[in-house]
Design an enzyme around this catalytic site. Structure first.
Site, PDB file in Angstrom:
ATOM      1  N   ASN A   1      27.934  56.896   5.308  1.00  0.00           N
ATOM      2  CA  ASN A   1      29.218  57.565   5.462  1.00  0.00           C
ATOM      3  C   ASN A   1      29.959  57.524   4.140  1.00  0.00           C
ATOM      4  OD1 ASN A   1      28.914  58.164   8.235  1.00  0.00           O
ATOM      5  ND2 ASN A   1      29.421  56.054   8.716  1.00  0.00           N
TER       6      ASN A   1
ATOM      7  N   HIS B   1      23.749  47.805  15.773  1.00  0.00           N
ATOM      8  CA  HIS B   1      24.243  48.689  14.709  1.00  0.00           C
ATOM      9  C   HIS B   1      24.980  47.801  13.718  1.00  0.00           C
ATOM     10  CE1 HIS B   1      26.355  52.471  13.213  1.00  0.00           C
ATOM     11  NE2 HIS B   1      26.989  51.483  12.602  1.00  0.00           N
TER      12      HIS B   1
ATOM     13  N   GLY C   1      17.931  65.851  20.727  1.00  0.00           N
ATOM     14  CA  GLY C   1      18.743  65.458  21.877  1.00  0.00           C
ATOM     15  C   GLY C   1      18.029  64.520  22.829  1.00  0.00           C
TER      16      GLY C   1
ATOM     17  N   GLU D   1      22.249  56.291   8.320  1.00  0.00           N
ATOM     18  CA  GLU D   1      22.942  57.273   7.491  1.00  0.00           C
ATOM     19  C   GLU D   1      23.961  56.558   6.610  1.00  0.00           C
ATOM     20  OE1 GLU D   1      25.067  60.056   9.924  1.00  0.00           O
ATOM     21  OE2 GLU D   1      26.446  58.551  10.700  1.00  0.00           O
TER      22      GLU D   1
ATOM     23  N   ARG E   1      32.976  57.925   3.029  1.00  0.00           N
ATOM     24  CA  ARG E   1      34.418  57.961   3.269  1.00  0.00           C
ATOM     25  C   ARG E   1      34.891  56.574   3.703  1.00  0.00           C
ATOM     26  NH1 ARG E   1      34.175  57.330   8.779  1.00  0.00           N
ATOM     27  NH2 ARG E   1      32.402  58.340   9.768  1.00  0.00           N
TER      28      ARG E   1
END
Lengths: 449, 150
Positions: free
Chosen positions: A289, A208, A164, A287, A291
């Site tokens: 994804n 990003h 966090g 990461e 999908r």
């Protein structure tokens, strides 16, 4: 090919998927909660099944109800859309066990990429660039200095047990590292009861950037270029564009090929997105994804390929309909996510839509399940529409986007359209000079100090 | 789907013509539609399907008024899940309840099968069964009225 597909989702993405099905001559089954009985995806589908009460846990996340709905409607395949059960490996496995086809990757790949540590390990093994760091904990200052030299400054000293954003110290050179190292260990000990720290490359102003891939069951894999999703607020994407203003054609081809060959090594199938942080010409894996993504229409706009149609074909065992050599990236596309939120406070704003007018014209696409008189329910995601604009180049795209945003009327509720109207006028955005912190800085300027 | 008996009548000549066209052209699939129905003829599995086109609201509209009055009924027992309704424990047994039966609170009215599990639907209160709204083997949605107990 499938006779009937059940769409295990709601809102604009359910409408998006049923459009592809209907164009392919496939019948559709919508599932819905009691709150969505009047929703557009229910109205447009061939059949619909009410699967539960408004709460998502009892409806759109209710695996048994969705499988029962597929059984009673005689569907032969299930498309999960995004969110909800789309990255749930257990659901993907259950779908197949019950004799339906899951329109997506294998449950093993979903599981692998869902575990962040295993995903990074797999990424390294197949050759995706990751954020450089120390192999494990660094025991003392001297080891830290050696490690930092290998990684290259600036570095981040992170608590092994932290999370966090706590227990992190950045150092821009060795002198600073000598100053913060013991501090970081002390804070780690007091905050997490463990003074083990490790080192990672610190990215100051990353963008990003993500690469879309599509793979079939016959070993064919293509990449469809990148999307720049740096405009974020609280890690939520607000606006996406393709191609990225930060990359040139050579960089695009390079990272695309790295991703394409990595995904081929994984033996992956269906649509997937590999997300990176990008800084100073380097990519660092975040990461994958497993999908369809919210922002897939920008890729569709620049490639002319229907990604949902392609996913359905792949699930039915067909080969990819296009090769890497045939794929052309043409023009520029931007997507604005329009949420039912206050454009200043971002408080959700569900309610009944009054007048509704969607923009149109050449190169303008609106993916939405909204209509005049529709009530946006308070139980679900606030995304109510996606405006996707395509132009021959970025400048034409920006002018068309501004025009389209000015045309868009959604009365009755507050939406984030005013935020997008503002963003398209910001000189730094127009110049493509932004990173993942840019939007939050812009919004912070408004707050009274 | 009670309204489309005429539209699903198979036109054998049409299918023969389409099948011949398939052979002649070497195509994998031909889809032909007229009005509210369509025919798809596919090779090499040579499967032929005739189905009513998704006429979106026609069936739903027709069913809606009756369902709504039942759903509004204060004595309506609704389905707690999506599944298949069974009015008896097995095909040879008599129905759990029929119209006119008196039931006590907790009596089984019917079963809903979901994921191979049979879930008993019980009477929420004592009363008389005035309507049974589902037939044995009917698919049911969440919230669909099943039985009215007054």
């Amino acid at each position: 090919m499938f006779e009937k597909v059940l769409i295990a989702n709601r809102g604009e993405i359910a409408v998006r998927i049923l459009r592809a099905c209907h164009e392919m001559g496939i019948q559709t089954v919508a599932v819905h909660s009691t709150a969505d009985a009047e929703a557009m995806h229910v109205r447009l589908a061939g059949e619909s099944v009410c699967i539960g009460p408004p709460s998502v846990r009892d409806s759109y996340l209710n695996m048994c109800a969705i499988l029962s709905a597929a059984t009673i409607s005689n569907a032969d395949a299930i498309h999960p859309g995004y969110g909800f059960l789309s990255e749930n490996a257990e659901f993907a496995a259950m779908v197949e066990e019950h004799g339906f086809t899951f329109i997506g990757p294998s449950s093993d790949h979903i599981k692998l990429m869902g575990d962040k540590i295993a995903a990074k390990q797999a990424a390294l093994e197949v050759g995706l660039p990751c954020v450089p760091g120390s192999a494990g904990g660094v025991p003392n200052l001297e080891a830290a200095c050696v490690s930092a030299k290998e990684i290259g400054y600036p570095v981040l000293v992170k608590a092994a047990s932290g999370g966090g954003g706590r227990g992190m110290k950045q150092a821009w050179d060795e002198a600073e590292l000598r100053k913060v190292f013991d501090q970081a260990r002390g804070e780690a000990l007091s905050a997490f009861g463990d003074d083990t720290v490790y080192m990672e490359k610190y990215l100051d102003k990353p963008r990003h950037i993500e690469v879309q891939v599509m793979a079939d069951m016959h070993g064919n894999v293509i990449h469809l270029g990148e999307r720049d999703c740096s405009l974020q607020r609280r890690h939520q994407k607000v606006l996406e564009e393709a191609p990225s203003p930060a990359l040139n054609a050579e960089q695009r081809a390079n990272i695309g090929e790295v991703v394409r060959s990595s995904i081929a090594k994984l033996g992956y199938r269906s649509a997937g997105t590999v997300e990176f942080l990008y800084e100073n010409g380097e990519f660092f894996f975040i990461e994958m994804n497993t999908r369809l993504q919210v922002e897939h229409p920008v890729t569709e706009a620049i490639t002319g390929l229907d990604l949902v149609r392609e996913m359905i074909r792949i699930a039915a065992g067909r080969p990819l309909s296009i090769t890497q050599d045939e794929l052309r990236i043409e023009g520029h596309a931007i997507e604005c996510r329009i949420n039912a939120e206050d454009p200043q406070t971002f408080a959700p704003c569900p309610g009944k839509i009054g007048d509704y007018h969607a923009p149109g014209g050449l190169g303008v696409r609106v993916d939405s399940a909204m209509y005049s008189g529709y009530s946006v329910p308070p139980y679900y995601d606030s995304l109510i529409a996606k405006l996707i604009v395509h132009g021959a180049n970025r400048n034409e795209c920006l002018l068309r986007l501004k025009r389209s945003l000015d045309e868009y009327v959604i009365d009755g509720i507050k939406t984030t359209i005013p935020l997008h109207r503002r963003i398209v006028l910001e000189p730094q955005f127009i110049d493509g000079e932004y990173d993942i912190h840019w939007l939050e800085k812009l919004l912070a300027e408004d707050e009274p100090s | 789907m009670a309204d489309d008996s005429s539209s699903t009548k198979v036109d054998a000549d049409l299918i023969r013509t389409l099948a011949a066209l398939l052979d002649e052209t070497g195509l994998g699939e031909i889809e032909y539609s007229e009005g509210d129905w369509h025919v798809r003829v596919a090779a090499p599995q040579a499967t032929t399907t005739v189905s009513a086109a998704p006429t979106i609201t026609a069936a739903a509209l027709a069913a809606a008024p009756a369902a709504e009055t039942a759903a509004d009924h204060p004595g309506a027992v609704r389905s707690p899940m999506v599944g298949v309704a069974y009015t008896a424990s097995d095909p040879d047994s008599p129905s759990f309840v029929k119209v006119g039966d008196t039931v006590a609170e907790g009596d089984t009215l019917l079963l809903i099968e979901a994921m191979k599990v049979f879930n008993p639907i019980t009477a929420p209160k004592a009363g008389t069964v005035t309507r049974v709204l589902v037939a044995n083997g009917d698919p049911v949605e969440y919230g669909e009225p099943l039985v009215i107990v007054e």
